[in-house]
Design an enzyme around this catalytic site. Structure first.
Site, PDB file in Angstrom:
ATOM      1  N   TYR A  55       0.809  -1.215   0.000  1.00 41.94           N
ATOM      2  CA  TYR A  55       0.000   0.000   0.000  1.00 41.94           C
ATOM      3  C   TYR A  55       0.848   1.273   0.000  1.00 41.94           C
ATOM      4  O   TYR A  55       0.365   2.330  -0.406  1.00 41.94           O
ATOM      5  CB  TYR A  55      -0.882   0.046   1.245  1.00 41.94           C
ATOM      6  CG  TYR A  55      -2.104  -0.842   1.215  1.00 41.94           C
ATOM      7  CD1 TYR A  55      -3.313  -0.379   0.725  1.00 41.94           C
ATOM      8  CD2 TYR A  55      -2.059  -2.141   1.709  1.00 41.94           C
ATOM      9  CE1 TYR A  55      -4.445  -1.176   0.712  1.00 41.94           C
ATOM     10  CE2 TYR A  55      -3.175  -2.954   1.703  1.00 41.94           C
ATOM     11  CZ  TYR A  55      -4.368  -2.464   1.204  1.00 41.94           C
ATOM     12  OH  TYR A  55      -5.482  -3.259   1.182  1.00 41.94           O
ATOM     13  N   THR A  60      -4.185   2.585  -8.374  1.00 42.53           N
ATOM     14  CA  THR A  60      -5.293   3.530  -8.422  1.00 42.53           C
ATOM     15  C   THR A  60      -5.900   3.588  -9.822  1.00 42.53           C
ATOM     16  O   THR A  60      -5.218   3.332 -10.825  1.00 42.53           O
ATOM     17  CB  THR A  60      -4.796   4.937  -8.032  1.00 42.53           C
ATOM     18  OG1 THR A  60      -5.812   5.904  -8.274  1.00 42.53           O
ATOM     19  CG2 THR A  60      -3.557   5.330  -8.833  1.00 42.53           C
ATOM     20  N   ASP A  61      -7.157   3.984  -9.896  1.00 42.49           N
ATOM     21  CA  ASP A  61      -7.779   4.195 -11.205  1.00 42.49           C
ATOM     22  C   ASP A  61      -7.232   5.431 -11.911  1.00 42.49           C
ATOM     23  O   ASP A  61      -7.435   5.614 -13.116  1.00 42.49           O
ATOM     24  CB  ASP A  61      -9.302   4.287 -11.070  1.00 42.49           C
ATOM     25  CG  ASP A  61      -9.778   5.398 -10.144  1.00 42.49           C
ATOM     26  OD1 ASP A  61      -8.938   6.082  -9.531  1.00 42.49           O
ATOM     27  OD2 ASP A  61     -11.009   5.573 -10.016  1.00 42.49           O
ATOM     28  N   GLU A  62      -6.502   6.279 -11.180  1.00 41.69           N
ATOM     29  CA  GLU A  62      -5.994   7.509 -11.793  1.00 41.69           C
ATOM     30  C   GLU A  62      -4.925   7.240 -12.857  1.00 41.69           C
ATOM     31  O   GLU A  62      -4.604   8.131 -13.647  1.00 41.69           O
ATOM     32  CB  GLU A  62      -5.469   8.457 -10.718  1.00 41.69           C
ATOM     33  CG  GLU A  62      -6.565   8.943  -9.789  1.00 41.69           C
ATOM     34  CD  GLU A  62      -6.119  10.052  -8.863  1.00 41.69           C
ATOM     35  OE1 GLU A  62      -5.399  10.963  -9.320  1.00 41.69           O
ATOM     36  OE2 GLU A  62      -6.498  10.013  -7.676  1.00 41.69           O
ATOM     37  N   TYR A  98       1.680  12.275  -9.451  1.00 40.11           N
ATOM     38  CA  TYR A  98       1.210  11.153  -8.637  1.00 40.11           C
ATOM     39  C   TYR A  98       0.771   9.983  -9.516  1.00 40.11           C
ATOM     40  O   TYR A  98       1.278   8.867  -9.401  1.00 40.11           O
ATOM     41  CB  TYR A  98       0.056  11.594  -7.737  1.00 40.11           C
ATOM     42  CG  TYR A  98      -0.795  10.447  -7.236  1.00 40.11           C
ATOM     43  CD1 TYR A  98      -0.210   9.361  -6.578  1.00 40.11           C
ATOM     44  CD2 TYR A  98      -2.172  10.424  -7.428  1.00 40.11           C
ATOM     45  CE1 TYR A  98      -0.979   8.292  -6.134  1.00 40.11           C
ATOM     46  CE2 TYR A  98      -2.952   9.371  -6.988  1.00 40.11           C
ATOM     47  CZ  TYR A  98      -2.349   8.302  -6.341  1.00 40.11           C
ATOM     48  OH  TYR A  98      -3.109   7.254  -5.915  1.00 40.11           O
ATOM     49  N   THR A 134       3.558   8.260 -11.571  1.00 38.86           N
ATOM     50  CA  THR A 134       4.457   7.378 -10.821  1.00 38.86           C
ATOM     51  C   THR A 134       3.749   6.102 -10.392  1.00 38.86           C
ATOM     52  O   THR A 134       4.373   5.037 -10.321  1.00 38.86           O
ATOM     53  CB  THR A 134       5.064   8.092  -9.599  1.00 38.86           C
ATOM     54  OG1 THR A 134       4.011   8.616  -8.771  1.00 38.86           O
ATOM     55  CG2 THR A 134       5.997   9.217 -10.011  1.00 38.86           C
ATOM     56  N   LYS A 135       2.453   6.168 -10.136  1.00 40.33           N
ATOM     57  CA  LYS A 135       1.717   4.933  -9.858  1.00 40.33           C
ATOM     58  C   LYS A 135       1.627   4.073 -11.116  1.00 40.33           C
ATOM     59  O   LYS A 135       1.747   2.849 -11.043  1.00 40.33           O
ATOM     60  CB  LYS A 135       0.308   5.246  -9.322  1.00 40.33           C
ATOM     61  CG  LYS A 135       0.286   5.759  -7.896  1.00 40.33           C
ATOM     62  CD  LYS A 135       0.888   4.778  -6.898  1.00 40.33           C
ATOM     63  CE  LYS A 135       0.038   3.540  -6.711  1.00 40.33           C
ATOM     64  NZ  LYS A 135       0.584   2.639  -5.652  1.00 40.33           N
TER      65      LYS A 135
END
Length: 332
Positions: A78, A121-123, A148, A151-152
């Site tokens: 996480y 994440t969905d982003e 953000y 990078t995810k």
């Protein structure tokens, strides 16, 4: 997989997962958390000492990560820098934690041949038009729009590469916006709830038309456990609870559930590059793995969340003044 290493377990979604696991399984949990501003040891109060261990440390610390991974059955990752506004102000911590930290964990999982589940994440998919009939699926191309989310997206691709190149036993989940207990008051829903509880007016970005697909943190936790138990190695699963609401609707619901007029809020300047709409299609998770959310009714989940913040002011009050001062400087 009775021994779980949970990175970022003192943060919002991670701490909810730790509570959920210890309440609903016989697993033991070790939390590794750096305790940045978003991590809070108080979020882990009251957990059974015989099944829970906390380690303060950085996921970029290869020696520490190696020692902890060697003693676990599965890693649930996480830990992440996750606030869009902060990534716009200073992108570097997002590269360090989300890219290098994930790489460090993957290398340890590879060395010790451990199960690895990566929380995303969905982003990473960018955003949708407000009138688009489609939702994100596992095959939606990545189109991140902030430091953000980029990078995810990069960390997701690292996981996929380590599965294909090195045979790491990993799965990925991309989840929609979470709400629930233990969420930092900088985030949208707890910020508005705690403003009203303090007798202050909520703040709405821009016109409030931006849509998010909300899911209660408990439902995210149950989905992750389902993927750990039944998920196919190398696969990605989208987690959502069909909770699409625009920000204006959410603020108005918070106000009415707290006995205030629905229009008792202030408009503030919008954030740069604010994504329009996120929407998750979780069909695969539901049909292939048999998962269903507990809080399918967003209003019921929001009511549960409001009660938690009403009952736990001692948890959120120390964060509140500094958070609001920072938003005030930004005109928000």
């Amino acid at each position: 997989m009775s021994r779980l290493l949970v990175t970022g377990g003192a943060g919002f979604i991670g701490s909810n997962f730790v509570h959920y696991v210890l309440a609903n399984t016989d697993h033991t949990v070790t939390v590794l958390d750096k305790l940045t501003y978003a991590g809070n040891l108080a979020s882990l109060d009251g957990l059974p000492e015989d099944r829970f261990t906390f380690v303060k440390g950085d996921i970029q610390d290869a020696a520490l990560v190696d020692s902890l991974v060697a003693e676990t059955d599965a890693i649930v990752h996480y830990a992440a820098e996750s606030h869009n506004d902060n990534s716009l102000n200073d992108p570097r911590p997002f590269l360090d934690t989300n890219i290098i930290g994930t790489y460090t964990l993957l290398e340890a999982a590879r060395k010790h041949d451990k199960r690895f589940h990566h929380i995303s994440t969905d982003e990473v998919y960018g955003d949708l038009e407000l009138d688009d009939p489609n939702r994100f699926t596992e095959s939606t191309p990545y189109n991140p729009s902030s430091p953000y989310s980029s990078t995810k997206a990069g960390s997701d691709l690292l996981v996929r590469a380590w599965v294909r190149s090195f045979g790491v036993k990993a799965t990925i989940s991309n989840c929609s916006n979470n709400y629930g207990p233990y969420q930092h008051v900088e985030k949208f829903i707890p910020r508005q709830i705690t403003n009203v509880l303090r007798g202050e007016r909520p703040k709405l970005y821009g016109s409030g038309e931006n849509v998010r697909d909300w899911i209660h943190a408990n439902d995210h936790s149950s989905a992750v456990l389902t993927i750990l138990d039944k998920g196919e190695i190398g696969e990605t699963y989208l987690i959502g609870a069909d909770g699409e609401k625009n920000n204006k609707e959410v603020v108005e619901l918070i106000l009415t559930q707290l006995g205030q007029p629905a229009d008792a809020y202030d408009h503030v300047i919008d954030r740069p590059g604010h994504d329009l709409r996120y929407a998750i299609d979780s069909t695969r998770l539901r049909t292939e793995l048999g998962w269903t959310p507990q809080f399918s009714d967003f209003e019921a989940g929001l009511r549960d969340t409001i009660e938690w913040y009403r009952d736990n002011e001692a948890w959120w009050a120390p964060q509140k003044d500094a958070t609001e001062a920072r938003y005030k400087e930004q005109g928000q």
